[in-house]
Design a protein around this motif. Structure first.
Motif, mmCIF file in Angstrom:
data_model
loop_
_atom_site.group_PDB
_atom_site.id
_atom_site.type_symbol
_atom_site.label_atom_id
_atom_site.label_comp_id
_atom_site.label_asym_id
_atom_site.label_seq_id
_atom_site.Cartn_x
_atom_site.Cartn_y
_atom_site.Cartn_z
ATOM 1 N N UNK A 18 -53.941 42.341 -51.608
ATOM 2 C CA UNK A 18 -52.909 41.737 -50.755
ATOM 3 C C UNK A 18 -52.126 40.681 -51.519
ATOM 4 N N UNK A 19 -52.829 39.834 -52.251
ATOM 5 C CA UNK A 19 -52.155 38.813 -53.048
ATOM 6 C C UNK A 19 -51.240 39.461 -54.087
ATOM 7 N N UNK A 20 -51.743 40.472 -54.788
ATOM 8 C CA UNK A 20 -50.940 41.150 -55.793
ATOM 9 C C UNK A 20 -49.707 41.804 -55.164
ATOM 10 N N UNK A 21 -49.864 42.406 -54.006
ATOM 11 C CA UNK A 21 -48.746 43.046 -53.324
ATOM 12 C C UNK A 21 -47.667 42.035 -52.957
ATOM 13 N N UNK A 22 -48.073 40.845 -52.552
ATOM 14 C CA UNK A 22 -47.109 39.785 -52.254
ATOM 15 C C UNK A 22 -46.397 39.340 -53.531
ATOM 16 N N UNK A 23 -47.155 39.109 -54.593
ATOM 17 C CA UNK A 23 -46.563 38.658 -55.855
ATOM 18 C C UNK A 23 -45.650 39.720 -56.465
ATOM 19 N N UNK A 24 -46.022 41.000 -56.311
ATOM 20 C CA UNK A 24 -45.236 42.091 -56.898
ATOM 21 C C UNK A 24 -44.009 42.449 -56.073
ATOM 22 N N UNK A 25 -44.175 42.546 -54.761
ATOM 23 C CA UNK A 25 -43.161 43.175 -53.908
ATOM 24 C C UNK A 25 -42.712 42.358 -52.706
ATOM 25 N N UNK A 26 -43.209 41.155 -52.548
ATOM 26 C CA UNK A 26 -42.929 40.337 -51.356
ATOM 27 C C UNK A 26 -43.298 41.078 -50.072
ATOM 28 N N UNK A 27 -44.450 41.737 -50.084
ATOM 29 C CA UNK A 27 -44.953 42.454 -48.911
ATOM 30 C C UNK A 27 -45.439 41.421 -47.886
ATOM 31 N N UNK A 28 -44.639 41.200 -46.863
ATOM 32 C CA UNK A 28 -44.911 40.168 -45.862
ATOM 33 C C UNK A 28 -46.202 40.434 -45.085
ATOM 34 N N UNK A 29 -46.488 41.697 -44.790
ATOM 35 C CA UNK A 29 -47.730 42.041 -44.077
ATOM 36 C C UNK A 29 -48.936 41.676 -44.939
ATOM 37 N N UNK A 30 -48.858 41.979 -46.228
ATOM 38 C CA UNK A 30 -49.952 41.636 -47.148
ATOM 39 C C UNK A 30 -50.119 40.126 -47.238
ATOM 40 N N UNK A 31 -49.011 39.391 -47.286
ATOM 41 C CA UNK A 31 -49.110 37.923 -47.334
ATOM 42 C C UNK A 31 -49.799 37.386 -46.088
ATOM 43 N N UNK A 32 -49.423 37.850 -44.923
ATOM 44 C CA UNK A 32 -50.040 37.365 -43.689
ATOM 45 C C UNK A 32 -51.523 37.693 -43.642
ATOM 46 N N UNK A 33 -51.885 38.903 -44.085
ATOM 47 C CA UNK A 33 -53.302 39.279 -44.124
ATOM 48 C C UNK A 33 -54.051 38.362 -45.095
ATOM 49 N N UNK A 34 -53.442 38.099 -46.264
ATOM 50 C CA UNK A 34 -54.053 37.217 -47.264
ATOM 51 C C UNK A 34 -54.252 35.812 -46.688
ATOM 52 N N UNK A 35 -53.206 35.230 -46.139
ATOM 53 C CA UNK A 35 -53.304 33.853 -45.627
ATOM 54 C C UNK A 35 -54.245 33.753 -44.430
ATOM 55 N N UNK A 36 -54.206 34.734 -43.544
ATOM 56 C CA UNK A 36 -55.056 34.706 -42.347
ATOM 57 C C UNK A 36 -56.535 34.887 -42.657
ATOM 58 N N UNK A 37 -56.853 35.273 -43.888
ATOM 59 C CA UNK A 37 -58.255 35.418 -44.292
ATOM 60 C C UNK A 37 -58.892 34.076 -44.634
ATOM 61 N N UNK A 38 -58.107 32.992 -44.576
ATOM 62 C CA UNK A 38 -58.607 31.663 -44.925
ATOM 63 C C UNK A 38 -58.795 30.821 -43.667
ATOM 64 N N UNK A 39 -59.935 30.185 -43.572
ATOM 65 C CA UNK A 39 -60.255 29.293 -42.470
ATOM 66 C C UNK A 39 -59.285 28.103 -42.458
#
Length: 126
Positions: A18-39
């Motif tokens: 998910x992090x790589x997808x955000x860094x590579x392509x600005x995949x907003x869904x991947x970013x939200x999944x990545x961030x929401x995985x953190x308490x």
């Protein structure tokens, strides 16, 4: 224990995809999944020694979508160091690569019910 190990390995790998997808392509869904995985109480200790809160992590990553189109993040191994109830102490190796080279780090993370509480990165010098 083997199911738990394979489950957390898949979780760590997907988290970094998910992090790589955000860094590579600005995949907003991947970013939200990545961030929401953190308490909400999450802290990150970076390889530079900076300590970042969950809010700082959000700010840090919102500005970097598609800024590293050639970056890859590979997870070599994941070890469950300790598990009790819904808490797991994990360690893994990750390698970040791009056109300029690569860096390897060993990371220790605390996971509670599929939410990251803490991650501490240590750069491996070669």
């Amino acid at each position: 224990m083997s199911n738990r190990r394979s489950d957390v390995t898949a979780l760590v790998v997907q988290h970094h995809r998910d992090l790589q997808s955000w860094l590579n392509n600005a995949d907003e869904v991947a970013l939200q999944r990545f961030l929401n995985a953190h308490d909400a109480e999450f802290t990150l200790v970076t390889v530079e020694g900076t300590v970042a809160t969950r809010a700082q992590l959000d700010d840090m990553f919102h500005g970097v979508g598609a800024t590293a189109p050639d970056t890859t993040i590979e997870i070599s191994w994941v070890t469950v160091l300790e598990a009790s109830g819904d808490l797991q102490l994990l360690r893994w190796e990750e390698r970040h690569s791009d056109v300029h080279g690569s860096s390897t780090r060993v990371v220790t993370g605390v996971l509670r019910a599929d939410k990251w509480l803490s991650v501490h990165e240590t750069l491996i010098r070669t």
